[in-house]
Design an enzyme around this catalytic site. Sequence first.
Site, PDB file in Angstrom:
ATOM      1  N   ASP A   8       0.876  -1.172   0.000  1.00 38.70           N
ATOM      2  CA  ASP A   8       0.000   0.000   0.000  1.00 38.70           C
ATOM      3  C   ASP A   8       0.918   1.229   0.000  1.00 38.70           C
ATOM      4  OD1 ASP A   8       0.861   0.346   2.604  1.00 38.70           O
ATOM      5  OD2 ASP A   8      -1.124   0.207   3.526  1.00 38.70           O
ATOM      6  N   CYS A  65       3.218  -3.048   4.050  1.00 38.45           N
ATOM      7  CA  CYS A  65       2.396  -1.878   4.375  1.00 38.45           C
ATOM      8  C   CYS A  65       3.110  -1.122   5.491  1.00 38.45           C
ATOM      9  CB  CYS A  65       0.960  -2.262   4.718  1.00 38.45           C
ATOM     10  SG  CYS A  65       0.735  -3.277   6.192  1.00 38.45           S
ATOM     11  N   THR A  67       2.827  -1.181   8.833  1.00 36.42           N
ATOM     12  CA  THR A  67       3.252  -2.076   9.917  1.00 36.42           C
ATOM     13  C   THR A  67       3.445  -3.516   9.455  1.00 36.42           C
ATOM     14  OG1 THR A  67       0.946  -2.579  10.418  1.00 36.42           O
ATOM     15  CG2 THR A  67       1.949  -0.754  11.636  1.00 36.42           C
ATOM     16  N   HIS A  98       9.854 -24.108   9.323  1.00 34.79           N
ATOM     17  CA  HIS A  98       8.827 -24.774  10.135  1.00 34.79           C
ATOM     18  C   HIS A  98       7.406 -24.585   9.617  1.00 34.79           C
ATOM     19  CE1 HIS A  98      11.415 -25.013  14.065  1.00 34.79           C
ATOM     20  NE2 HIS A  98      12.073 -25.411  12.985  1.00 34.79           N
ATOM     21  N   HIS A 133       6.846 -30.918  10.821  1.00 40.11           N
ATOM     22  CA  HIS A 133       6.211 -29.637  10.505  1.00 40.11           C
ATOM     23  C   HIS A 133       5.123 -29.809   9.438  1.00 40.11           C
ATOM     24  CE1 HIS A 133       9.192 -27.844  13.023  1.00 40.11           C
ATOM     25  NE2 HIS A 133      10.166 -28.356  12.282  1.00 40.11           N
TER      26      HIS A 133
HETATM   27  C1  RB5 Z   1      -1.962   2.847   6.365  1.00 39.00           C
HETATM   28  O1  RB5 Z   1      -1.955   4.093   6.975  1.00 39.00           O
HETATM   29  C2  RB5 Z   1      -1.651   1.758   7.367  1.00 39.00           C
HETATM   30  O2  RB5 Z   1      -2.746   1.569   8.193  1.00 39.00           O
HETATM   31  C3  RB5 Z   1      -1.271   0.495   6.654  1.00 39.00           C
HETATM   32  O3  RB5 Z   1      -0.157   0.716   5.858  1.00 39.00           O
HETATM   33  C4  RB5 Z   1      -0.905  -0.684   7.533  1.00 39.00           C
HETATM   34  O4  RB5 Z   1       0.044  -0.319   8.466  1.00 39.00           O
HETATM   35  C5  RB5 Z   1      -2.028  -1.406   8.127  1.00 39.00           C
HETATM   36  O5  RB5 Z   1      -1.856  -2.414   8.825  1.00 39.00           O
END
Ligand code: RB5
Length: 147
Positions: A8, A65, A67, A98, A133
């Site tokens: 994203d 993304c 996080t 695993h 596994h």
């Molecule tokens: C976008 O702002 C953010 O929410 C997305 O990149 C991600 O971190 C969501 O889990």
Amino acid sequence: MKVAVASDHGGIHIRAEIVKLLEEMGIEYEDFGCDCETSVDYPDYALPVAEKVANGEFDRAILICGTGIGMSIAANKVKGIRCSLCHDVYSARLTREHNDANVLAMGERVIGPGLARDIAKTWLTTDFTGDRHERRIGKIMDYEKKA
Ligand code: RB5
């Protein structure tokens, strides 16, 4: 091996680094965006890309993304997907050995491009150990069949 890559707006820089790595490693890949820095919704990228792995069009996928959490949650909704959110090299190796992880998720707001590269390289080059596994993954797949 054929790898699908997507991010994203929160993951475009690490995605570019991963594309560079795949080029250097001579691994076949396709980049599914996103194309711009305006805000997009991570499920719009995670779900279709995960489906491409689940249906065999691609062997693996790397999703980025902010996080890595949203991408991993969404990808793991697709049957047959074992997506691991990894921010260290040890987890990247172990999730291949695993868990036979077929999708890797990372967060650009959590780690830098150098570590992301090392994680991806390890994840791409580590084989599944199989054996006990295999049985454990089989239990997850059996559950998916019932759901
Ligand atoms: C976008 O702002 C953010 O929410 C997305 O990149 C991600 O971190 C969501 O889990």
